[in-house]
Write a protein that holds these residues in place. Structure first.
Motif, PDB file in Angstrom:
ATOM      1  N   ALA A   1      53.451  45.653  41.734  1.00 46.75           N
ATOM      2  CA  ALA A   1      52.704  46.709  41.050  1.00 46.75           C
ATOM      3  C   ALA A   1      51.359  46.169  40.570  1.00 46.75           C
ATOM      4  O   ALA A   1      50.317  46.801  40.755  1.00 46.75           O
ATOM      5  N   ALA A   2      51.397  44.967  39.997  1.00 46.27           N
ATOM      6  CA  ALA A   2      50.166  44.379  39.466  1.00 46.27           C
ATOM      7  C   ALA A   2      49.157  44.140  40.589  1.00 46.27           C
ATOM      8  O   ALA A   2      47.949  44.218  40.377  1.00 46.27           O
ATOM      9  N   GLN A   3      49.668  43.846  41.789  1.00 44.02           N
ATOM     10  CA  GLN A   3      48.745  43.620  42.898  1.00 44.02           C
ATOM     11  C   GLN A   3      48.161  44.908  43.447  1.00 44.02           C
ATOM     12  O   GLN A   3      47.041  44.928  43.941  1.00 44.02           O
ATOM     13  N   ARG A   4      48.941  45.977  43.410  1.00 45.84           N
ATOM     14  CA  ARG A   4      48.447  47.220  44.028  1.00 45.84           C
ATOM     15  C   ARG A   4      47.588  48.049  43.078  1.00 45.84           C
ATOM     16  O   ARG A   4      46.737  48.806  43.516  1.00 45.84           O
ATOM     17  N   ARG A   5      47.804  47.866  41.790  1.00 47.15           N
ATOM     18  CA  ARG A   5      47.134  48.735  40.819  1.00 47.15           C
ATOM     19  C   ARG A   5      45.608  48.644  40.884  1.00 47.15           C
ATOM     20  O   ARG A   5      44.950  49.684  41.007  1.00 47.15           O
ATOM     21  N   PRO A   6      45.026  47.446  40.852  1.00 46.62           N
ATOM     22  CA  PRO A   6      43.571  47.394  40.781  1.00 46.62           C
ATOM     23  C   PRO A   6      42.874  48.035  41.989  1.00 46.62           C
ATOM     24  O   PRO A   6      41.834  48.667  41.836  1.00 46.62           O
ATOM     25  N   GLY A   7      43.425  47.897  43.165  1.00 47.88           N
ATOM     26  CA  GLY A   7      42.756  48.466  44.335  1.00 47.88           C
ATOM     27  C   GLY A   7      43.132  49.912  44.588  1.00 47.88           C
ATOM     28  O   GLY A   7      42.865  50.450  45.641  1.00 47.88           O
ATOM     29  N   PHE A   8      43.760  50.529  43.609  1.00 50.76           N
ATOM     30  CA  PHE A   8      44.380  51.849  43.723  1.00 50.76           C
ATOM     31  C   PHE A   8      45.092  52.057  45.059  1.00 50.76           C
ATOM     32  O   PHE A   8      44.962  53.045  45.726  1.00 50.76           O
TER      33      PHE A   8
END
Ligand code: ADP
Ligand code: ZN
Length: 758
Positions: free
Chosen positions: A654-661
């Motif tokens: 989740a932490a990896q996908r969140r910033p790049g939406f």
């Protein structure tokens, strides 16, 4: 005037209903009829004065010189404006052709029609293509009734009673008429017992009307004993069903914790309310064990729905869903489009499975659309998994879904102990694939008379055949893919299309003899290796291409349960929820296999699959053990499999996908441009690139050649549209596609929420 949607297949303009109509009576009533074809929307017809027509009626109408079956449609008030398809051109009343016939079929409910409209709008598919999924499912005509049995009113005293005969009499006590086969299955007796009772006049033959082809599952038949966590979850889920309102519940629990047991109770609650339940399974054809459990609980089989059930069964189930006599349907994704008349619950088992995504025709995710169907109709749905998808977890976190957790295995069985075999420290002998550390464990397991399983998600003997002399690789002539050797069949075959060819005797490029070499393992090769290592072990291979059908699969599974097998070697088919009580060792031949490539969900999918495979071990009293052969033991996926901390892994994802939406924190749609001529594909892709949308929260990636750049002779390019969650992609796509006309022979497929990136 709105432009035509560019993605529409060449409009069948010659078929439009524009032939002059016969002289019209005054004030003809206009009805819209949706045809199961790729038109942008319904067409208007005239309702004959003697034909009362209502929305949902199934009718026959003229189309050009043909007659077609369609459904009376009306505009859907629930669709957001920018979701609705563009308005159709209006034909003058005088030119309307009359509806030819009203068929004697149950009308499609408003709920189902709204659902069809919604799916069409969401997936950007012509609504007729979605309707086709409902209509095509049954075909016309009412099935002929067959004969069944009920108890005779007065049983002659002369009837001899055996325990088997008593079981049949007990079963028929409920008054439900059943066929011989149904009785034999439900009472667990041979068909001869039924016949014997009939001959002795203890049973009476009755005609089974088409409205009662299915025995009703009995919610009180065989109640399970549920305690502790199981009881808590069951009460919660039963209450949710009793509420009878839309809600989504994630039922999460480790493999073997009793999730199936618990959702069967939710189904019982639904049946008690007199409503229908639908269970979606990723691969229904394989689920013999599931059927047995259902029958044990409810005393009879559910109605089954999948692509292999045959015409008569399809028709029966379609009608039975429509008239309510099929109270529980278990099916593959297309069962979602059955015309239920009183659906009150959907269960999606293994909700994380990518098999719920249909990749051809109407491209949709059955799990997501099941939630939509539940919402539009206002009933509860439960998503079930040991390893839920990040999409579902994000919905739980956002408070949109409820969450029920079963943290431990039923009956005190422990979760298997998982260890990594670092292949750099424990390499297999040259040219082989099983590490000595794994083969030692296999021997020890066989010595203890326990069962072992080797898992490799690759069919065939070897994924690549290479010429040692010139380096030539055997490739598919129609796809960008290597040919996979199937040694038993002496064939090379493409796993992306139907192409197969015999293994050539010499290299097709340089003519060298005996130079073609198998590179890498498939399960055939692992089987060869295992046979050499353990000549006395009874080995059973489970792969979709070698098992041959549901019956054979059921037999293989039964053999394993009866302990007639020492070693199971299989592809992902072995991961499917089976309960193998004697299996204590699972060896994952190549744990790194799914991690290559740039797939957004590679890590998530690998952990879901391997966790599922590992979950086959130690399901009864003897503890299980899992060995992962890996060259990347430090990879977070491997670490999470060892620690069993699935939550921590998903938090990291989740932490990896969140910033790049990236999904589920943003929205994604793929455009796949394909043409037989590479230039046409490029030209259309370039047009889309030139007209690409832009703006805050909108990003377009590509066009770029697809990883499988040629598939079935079509050249493929891909574009990804990524937006913030707050931005709907459909209106953007509609506008975008209206600006581009695909080149000759080029096609644009839209994949909303893509799962595959090939
Ligand atoms: P899951 O679906 O979570 O993998 P299952 O429902 O398949 O778990 O349960 C695992 C095994 O334990 C099955 O054989 C099931 O019949 C058995 N089991 C689970 N709960 C109970 C229970 N309450 N009573 C009897 N057997 C149970
Ligand atoms: Zn191919």
């Amino acid at each position: 005037m709105p432009k035509k949607k560019a993605m529409e297949p060449a409009l069948f303009s010659s078929l439009l209903p524009d032939a002059p109509a016969p002289p019209a009576a005054p004030a003809r009533r206009r009805v819209s009829v949706l045809l199961p074809m790729p038109f942008a929307g319904p067409f208007d017809y005239a309702a004959p004065p003697n034909m009362p027509l209502n929305p949902g009626d199934v009718v026959v109408v003229p189309l050009g010189r043909r007659r077609e079956t369609g459904v009376v449609w009306e505009p859907n008030p629930n669709l957001p404006a920018d979701f609705a398809p563009p308005p159709q051109r209006t034909v003058e009343a005088a030119r309307l052709r009359p509806v030819a016939e009203l068929l004697d079929l149950p009308p499609l409910s408003a709920e189902l029609r709204h659902f069809i409209d919604w799916v069409a709008a969401y997936t950007l598919t012509p609504p007729g293509m979605v309707l086709a999924m409902t209509l095509r499912l049954h075909m016309r005509g009412v099935p002929t009734p067959s004969m069944g049995w009920v108890l005779a009113e007065d049983r002659p005293d002369t009837v001899r009673l055996t325990p088997a005969r008593q079981k049949v009499l007990d079963l028929l006590q409920d008054g439900t008429a059943r066929t011989t086969t149904d009785i034999a299955n439900a009472a667990n007796v041979g068909p001869g017992v039924v016949k014997g009772l009939a001959d002795a006049k203890a049973l009476k033959a009755v005609k089974l009307g088409p409205e009662r082809p299915f025995a009703a599952p009995n919610p009180h038949h065989n109640l399970p004993v549920l305690e502790g966590e199981q009881a808590t979850a069951t009460v919660a889920l039963r209450n949710t069903v009793a509420e009878g309102q839309f809600s989504v519940t994630l039922l999460e629990g480790v493999t073997g914790s009793g999730k199936t047991e618990i959702y069967l109770e939710a189904i019982a609650a639904c049946l008690e309310q007199g409503k229908q339940a639908l269970v979606l399974l990723p691969e229904i054809a394989l689920s013999a064990q599931w059927m047995q459990r259902f029958t044990r609980r409810f005393g009879t089989e559910p109605a089954i729905w999948h692509s292999e059930i045959g015409q008569r069964a399809r028709r029966l189930t379609w009608h039975a869903a429509a008239n309510g006599s099929a109270t529980v349907v278990v099916g593959a994704r297309s069962a979602l489009f059955l015309p239920f008349n009183n659906l009150g619950l959907i269960i999606v088992d293994e909700e994380h499975e990518s098999l719920f995504k249909q990749e051809e025709g109407v491209i949709y995710n059955a799990r997501d659309m099941a939630v939509v169907r539940a919402r539009l109709s206002g009933f509860p749905i439960a998503l079930v998994s040991a390893t839920p998808s990040l999409e579902t977890l994000a919905n739980v976190e956002a408070g949109r879904y409820r969450h029920l957790i079963l943290p431990s295995r039923h009956g005190g069985a422990s979760l298997p102990e998982t260890r990594i075999l670092d292949m750099r420290d424990h390499p297999p002998p040259r040219g082989l694939f099983l590490s000595p550390a794994l083969t030692e464990q296999l021997s020890a397991t066989f010595e203890r008379q326990e069962q072992a399983m080797l898992f490799l998600n690759r069919r065939g003997y070897a994924p690549l055949t290479l010429c040692r002399a010139c380096g030539h690789r055997m490739e598919c002539p129609h796809c960008t893919a290597w040919l996979v050797e199937h040694r038993a069949k002496k064939m090379l075959s493409c796993h992306y299309c139907d192409h197969t060819e015999p293994m050539p005797p010499t290299c097709p490029t340089c003519g060298a003899e005996e130079s073609l070499t198998a590179i890498g393992p498939g399960i055939e090769r692992i089987t060869e290796e295992a046979k050499n290592l353990f000549p006395d072990a009874r080995i059973l291979v489970m792969a979709s291409d070698t098992l041959g059908g549901p019956a054979a699969t059921a037999e293989a599974v039964a053999k394993i349960s009866r302990r007639e097998v020492d070693l199971v070697i299989g592809t992902q088919i072995v991961a499917k929820g089976w309960h193998f009580p004697h299996l204590t060792l699972v060896g994952i031949v190549d744990a790194d296999l799914g991690l290559g490539g740039g797939d957004l969900r590679a890590g998530e999918r690998t952990i879901q699959l391997l966790h599922q495979v590992a979950g086959r071990a130690g399901r009864a009293s003897t503890p299980g053990r899992v060995l992962l052969q890996s060259y990347t033991p430090e990879h977070p996926v491997m670490q999470a499999l060892v620690s069993g901390d699935f939550d921590a892994f998903m938090a990291q994802e989740a932490a990896q996908r969140r910033p790049g939406f990236w999904p589920p924190y943003g929205r994604l749609a793929a455009l796949i441009i394909s043409a037989e001529d590479a230039k046409e594909a490029d030209a259309t892709a370039a047009d889309l690139g030139r007209t690409a949308p832009y703006g805050e929260g909108i990003q377009v990636l590509g066009p770029a050649p697809a990883p499988i750049a040629v598939l079935r002779n079509r050249h493929r390019r891909r574009i990804l549209l990524r937006t913030w969650r707050t931005i709907a992609v459909q209106p953007i796509l509609r506008r975008w596609l209206s600006m581009v006309k695909p080149g000759k022979g080029a096609r644009i497929d839209i994949d909303i929420d893509p799962v595959s990136f090939l």
